[in-house]
Write a protein that holds these residues in place. Structure first.
Motif, PDB file in Angstrom:
ATOM      1  N   GLY A 438       0.808  -1.210   0.000  1.00  0.00           N
ATOM      2  CA  GLY A 438       0.000   0.000   0.000  1.00  0.00           C
ATOM      3  C   GLY A 438       0.843   1.263   0.000  1.00  0.00           C
ATOM      4  O   GLY A 438       2.073   1.227   0.005  1.00  0.00           O
ATOM      5  N   ASP A 440       1.301   4.878   2.134  1.00  0.00           N
ATOM      6  CA  ASP A 440       0.986   5.612   3.359  1.00  0.00           C
ATOM      7  C   ASP A 440       1.072   7.108   3.074  1.00  0.00           C
ATOM      8  O   ASP A 440       2.162   7.651   2.869  1.00  0.00           O
ATOM      9  CB  ASP A 440       1.951   5.228   4.479  1.00  0.00           C
ATOM     10  CG  ASP A 440       1.745   3.787   4.932  1.00  0.00           C
ATOM     11  OD1 ASP A 440       0.579   3.416   5.162  1.00  0.00           O
ATOM     12  OD2 ASP A 440       2.746   3.051   5.033  1.00  0.00           O
ATOM     13  N   HIS A 444      -3.241   7.931   5.947  1.00  0.00           N
ATOM     14  CA  HIS A 444      -4.124   7.058   5.169  1.00  0.00           C
ATOM     15  C   HIS A 444      -3.275   5.944   4.563  1.00  0.00           C
ATOM     16  O   HIS A 444      -2.254   6.221   3.911  1.00  0.00           O
ATOM     17  CB  HIS A 444      -4.821   7.827   4.053  1.00  0.00           C
ATOM     18  CG  HIS A 444      -5.738   8.910   4.537  1.00  0.00           C
ATOM     19  ND1 HIS A 444      -6.992   8.658   5.033  1.00  0.00           N
ATOM     20  CD2 HIS A 444      -5.563  10.260   4.610  1.00  0.00           C
ATOM     21  CE1 HIS A 444      -7.564   9.797   5.382  1.00  0.00           C
ATOM     22  NE2 HIS A 444      -6.710  10.789   5.140  1.00  0.00           N
ATOM     23  N   HIS A 445      -3.689   4.716   4.767  1.00  0.00           N
ATOM     24  CA  HIS A 445      -3.012   3.589   4.128  1.00  0.00           C
ATOM     25  C   HIS A 445      -3.860   3.188   2.925  1.00  0.00           C
ATOM     26  O   HIS A 445      -4.947   2.620   3.069  1.00  0.00           O
ATOM     27  CB  HIS A 445      -2.874   2.419   5.101  1.00  0.00           C
ATOM     28  CG  HIS A 445      -2.036   1.297   4.550  1.00  0.00           C
ATOM     29  ND1 HIS A 445      -0.666   1.366   4.467  1.00  0.00           N
ATOM     30  CD2 HIS A 445      -2.396   0.084   4.047  1.00  0.00           C
ATOM     31  CE1 HIS A 445      -0.209   0.251   3.934  1.00  0.00           C
ATOM     32  NE2 HIS A 445      -1.247  -0.544   3.680  1.00  0.00           N
ATOM     33  N   HIS A 447      -4.529   1.430  -0.902  1.00  0.00           N
ATOM     34  CA  HIS A 447      -4.176   0.379  -1.847  1.00  0.00           C
ATOM     35  C   HIS A 447      -4.776   0.732  -3.198  1.00  0.00           C
ATOM     36  O   HIS A 447      -5.932   1.144  -3.286  1.00  0.00           O
ATOM     37  CB  HIS A 447      -4.717  -0.979  -1.388  1.00  0.00           C
ATOM     38  CG  HIS A 447      -3.882  -1.618  -0.332  1.00  0.00           C
ATOM     39  ND1 HIS A 447      -2.784  -2.389  -0.623  1.00  0.00           N
ATOM     40  CD2 HIS A 447      -3.980  -1.577   1.016  1.00  0.00           C
ATOM     41  CE1 HIS A 447      -2.241  -2.819   0.508  1.00  0.00           C
ATOM     42  NE2 HIS A 447      -2.954  -2.334   1.524  1.00  0.00           N
ATOM     43  N   TYR A 668      -5.797  -5.704   9.772  1.00  0.00           N
ATOM     44  CA  TYR A 668      -6.857  -4.718   9.617  1.00  0.00           C
ATOM     45  C   TYR A 668      -8.230  -5.352   9.768  1.00  0.00           C
ATOM     46  O   TYR A 668      -9.174  -4.702  10.190  1.00  0.00           O
ATOM     47  CB  TYR A 668      -6.762  -4.043   8.240  1.00  0.00           C
ATOM     48  CG  TYR A 668      -5.686  -3.010   8.163  1.00  0.00           C
ATOM     49  CD1 TYR A 668      -5.817  -1.794   8.825  1.00  0.00           C
ATOM     50  CD2 TYR A 668      -4.525  -3.242   7.434  1.00  0.00           C
ATOM     51  CE1 TYR A 668      -4.828  -0.838   8.763  1.00  0.00           C
ATOM     52  CE2 TYR A 668      -3.525  -2.299   7.370  1.00  0.00           C
ATOM     53  CZ  TYR A 668      -3.674  -1.085   8.037  1.00  0.00           C
ATOM     54  OH  TYR A 668      -2.696  -0.146   7.985  1.00  0.00           O
TER      55      TYR A 668
END
Length: 766
Positions: A438, A440, A444-445, A447, A668
């Protein structure tokens, strides 16, 4: 001999010797106020350089048209030789002055008699620089004017002078004093004008933005301005000291290539009349400065006496030009080449490939569902994501490859000197693999995946336009096949693209024309055989193409944004139908499952829309199950948490669809407020034959149970698959073993039967 005779003799010796003998001249004053007198000056060639306005009164020739022309042009033709002879005598300094009469031409074609007095003008070195004197109108000849006969006028070369010598000398001295005063005044005027010009010249030199240097023919500095000193950083005291060699050393030490410029200076020294005005041959300094140079010879009276140099600092100008050129050919956000530069490089590379017989690849890359991130988190986050994407793709390329930002979320690649398609595929796989991790960005992470279309030279096209068109067509094909992949162009894509264009145009009107239908597929309790949920699935009944498969038009709807209004219609239709089934079939616990697309899920108004639809249809929240894919959930983990929490708090059930196919992190998963995991059909397909699929499926079920989640297995088609799922304690199953997706009517019939007995393989609906 008496005194009078001696005076006359002396006067005759003074004037007759110096003034050619002529006829009798009446004794009269030279400065009488009633007479018209022209004051004049000529150079050694007899060219008028000064005339007062009386000249025009007498001859009607203007001063402007007369100055710069020879006085002989205005003398009667018959008198010219005589006057030329007198001028030669003056120029040879055989006499200091002379007095005589001659005929001057008038502008109307006639002539008049003028009495001439001229004397030589000397400079400070006693060199003759011209003549000055007077032209006096002779009234005695004015009466008969042009009618005076030739025999009545004095002879051409013999004139007798009769005058009172003392009086004449006094008047002559008066004229000389007047002329001297006029000359002094004129000299003062010229000196003032010269001082003014020098002051203006100096002010001009100092006010210009250029550095000015003047050198003589020996290379000595004769003048310069302060700008020159500042630009070249040479101490002014060093220049004024006359140590020009040391000044030159200070200058050339600053240059990048001093030998080049010294050679040019030497060449100009040998070719004194040469000029330099080449903006492309600028002077480059070690500190990055750039000077344009201009040079031309300095001439005085046509003779080259030195050289004038002008230097202009164009460093800032060149920097600005370079910046403009860079901005014209680069994307300002990512600093990648833009469309214009990419096309230019592609054209150049195609020429080289044609010449050496090599191959190349053109690739179109598109970020999957980037728009939803942009719409949800804002352009600032979107821009940072684009920058990170550009950097990550660049790391996967070779040094001679080109990546460009085509526009929006599209990128292009130029891969020259490839061996074959496998070589290209290897690069694409590296790029796709790089996006599994992903991004960063500001807490906010995110994908995101890529779709890539590829066209090869010369197999898929031999010019820029064709290759780009075919790469774009291949990209569109990848999007329709589920994205996150790459596709090489092939000829069948063109026909498919035509069909897609028709579909896209029709899709804009399908909703208002009521061409969409909602089909339903049951989710069955594996132990009791009861239908627990009905999943709503969208179908499109095209008036010409018939029933269009969802995998064809859903990606189009997603890409165009039409999925938002269409998805809202599906949600409202499914909730309305589920409420109707609950009441009509007495199935109060029946739940309906509805899929949310990426764009729908990231709509800021999603929760409000769901709340409104539930209110309108009077369906209780606990009987609505919203499904999102694993990829959608992971696009923006923070946003997903917020939205799922709001829906969860409303009492709505949340399912993660296609679990195991994306890049969901288990760390997550425990933070997402979900109720159910749906195992993708790809694991169920070979469940009975592939121990790895069986192990993965069992692990997913165990994970879900550990998190107190329900598990649904999709794509169940055989009894063997169903039995294995029962063994690993999967609660719900969905697939063709129980029912295909069916219309509302057939779904109603199916549920009526299920109300009285369990669903088994014998109730399979084709």
């Amino acid at each position: 001999m008496n005194i009078k005779a001696n005076v006359d003799k002396n006067a005759e010796h003074l004037l007759v010797k110096k003034i050619l003998p002529g006829s009798e001249i009446e004794d009269r004053s030279l400065m009488r106020n009633s007479e018209k007198i022209v004051f004049c000056q000529a150079d050694t060639s007899g060219i008028w350089i000064f005339l007062n306005p009386v000249w025009t009164e007498i001859t009607e020739f203007t001063i402007v048209e007369s100055i710069g022309k020879s006085f002989l042009n205005y003398i009667h033709f018959d008198d010219r030789q005589h006057n030329l002879y007198l001028l030669q005598i003056l120029n040879q300094y055989q006499t200091k002055d002379y007095l005589h009469e001659t005929r001057y031409l008038l502008k109307d074609g006639g002539y008049c008699w003028l009495e001439l007095y001229f004397r030589v003008l000397l400079d400070r070195e006693r060199e003759i620089i011209g003549t000055s004197g007077t032209l006096r109108e002779m009234k005695s000849h004015k009466a008969d004017g042009n009618n005076k006969s030739e025999e009545n006028r004095p002879s051409k070369f013999v004139e007798k002078i009769a005058f009172n010598s003392s009086r004449y000398q006094d008047e002559l001295m008066e004229v000389q004093r007047f002329l001297l005063q006029r000359e002094i005044a004129e000299r003062k005027r010229i000196e003032a004008e010269l001082e003014k010009l020098l002051s203006l010249q100096q002010a001009t030199l100092e006010s210009t933005a250029d550095g000015i240097l003047v050198v003589d023919s020996k290379g000595n500095i004769t003048d310069f301005n302060q700008k020159f000193v500042q630009m070249w950083r040479i101490p002014e005291s060093l220049i004024k000291s006359g140590n020009y060699r040391q000044a030159l050393r200070v200058a050339i030490k600053q240059l990048e290539n001093p030998r080049k410029y010294l050679a040019t200076a030497k060449e100009l020294y040998l070719q004194t009349d040469a000029q330099i005005h080449d903006v492309n041959d600028a002077i480059l300094f070690k500190d990055g400065r750039t000077f344009e140079r201009y040079s031309q010879p300095q001439r005085i009276n046509g003779k080259i006496v030195g050289r004038v140099w002008s230097f202009r600092d164009v460093t800032a100008h060149n920097f600005a030009e370079a910046k403009i050129r860079y901005q014209a050919y680069h994307d300002l956000l990512t600093n990648l080449p833009n469309r214009a530069l990419f096309n230019e490089r592609l054209s150049e590379t195609l020429i080289q490939a044609h010449q050496n017989g090599s191959k190349l690849a053109v690739c179109f890359l598109d970020l999957d569902r980037f728009q939803s991130i942009n719409d949800t988190l804002g352009h600032a986050i979107g821009d940072q994501l684009l920058q990170s994407v550009a950097q990550r793709i660049t790391k996967c390329l070779r040094s001679h490859d080109t990546i460009a930002r085509w526009g929006g979320d599209e990128f292009t690649l130029l891969l020259p000197e490839i061996s074959d398609a496998k070589n290209v595929a290897c690069i694409q796989k590296q790029i796709l693999a790089a996006f599994k991790a992903g991004f960063d960005i500001e807490n906010h992470h995110l994908h995101i995946s890529l779709s890539i279309g590829i066209a090869l030279y010369p197999m898929h096209g031999e010019d820029t336009e064709t290759l780009m068109k075919h790469a774009d067509a291949a990209l569109s094909r990848v999007k329709l096949q589920g994205r996150n992949n790459y596709q090489f162009y092939h000829s069948a894509i063109n026909s498919q693209a035509s069909e897609l264009l028709i579909l896209e145009n029709s899709l804009h009107y399908a909703l208002e024309r009521q061409e969409f239908q909602v089909y339903y597929q049951p989710q069955v309790n594996i132990n009791t055989g009861e239908i627990s949920k009905m999943e709503a699935l969208l179908r499109w009944q095209h008036p010409e193409l018939g029933l269009v498969p969802a995998e064809k038009f859903i990606p189009l709807a997603e890409e165009t944004g039409l999925i938002v209004p269409i998805g809202e219609w599906v949600l409202r239709t499914a909730c309305t139908q589920n409420k109707a089934w609950q009441e009509a079939l007495d199935l109060p616990l029946l739940t309906v499952a509805v899929n949310l697309s990426a764009r729908q899920f990231q709509q800021p108004s999603l929760v409000n829309i769901v709340t409104q639809i539930l209110s309108e249809t009077k369906l209780k929240p606990q009987y609505l199950d919203l499904e999102i894919t694993e990829s959608v959930a992971m696009q923006n983990v923070a946003l997903t948490k917020v939205i799922l929490r709001e829906l969860y708090n409303m009492g709505i059930s949340i399912s993660i669809d296609d679990f195991g196919t994306g890049y969901c992190s288990l760390s997550y998963l425990k933070y997402f407020p979900v109720h159910c995991l749906k195992i993708d059909k790809s694991f169920v397909l070979d469940l009975a034959s592939d121990p790895h699929d069986a192990a993965i499926t069992a692990a997913i079920v165990a994970l879900a149970h550990g998190l107190n989640l329900t598990v649904v297995a999709e794509g169940v088609e055989t009894e063997e698959q169903c039995n294995l799922l029962r063994v690993i304690e999967c609660e719900l199953v969905q697939g063709h073993l129980f029912s295909h997706p069916v219309s509302v009517e057939d779904a109603t019939k199916l549920m009526r039967k299920c109300k009285y007995r369990r669903v088994t393989t014998s109730f399979l609906v084709a």
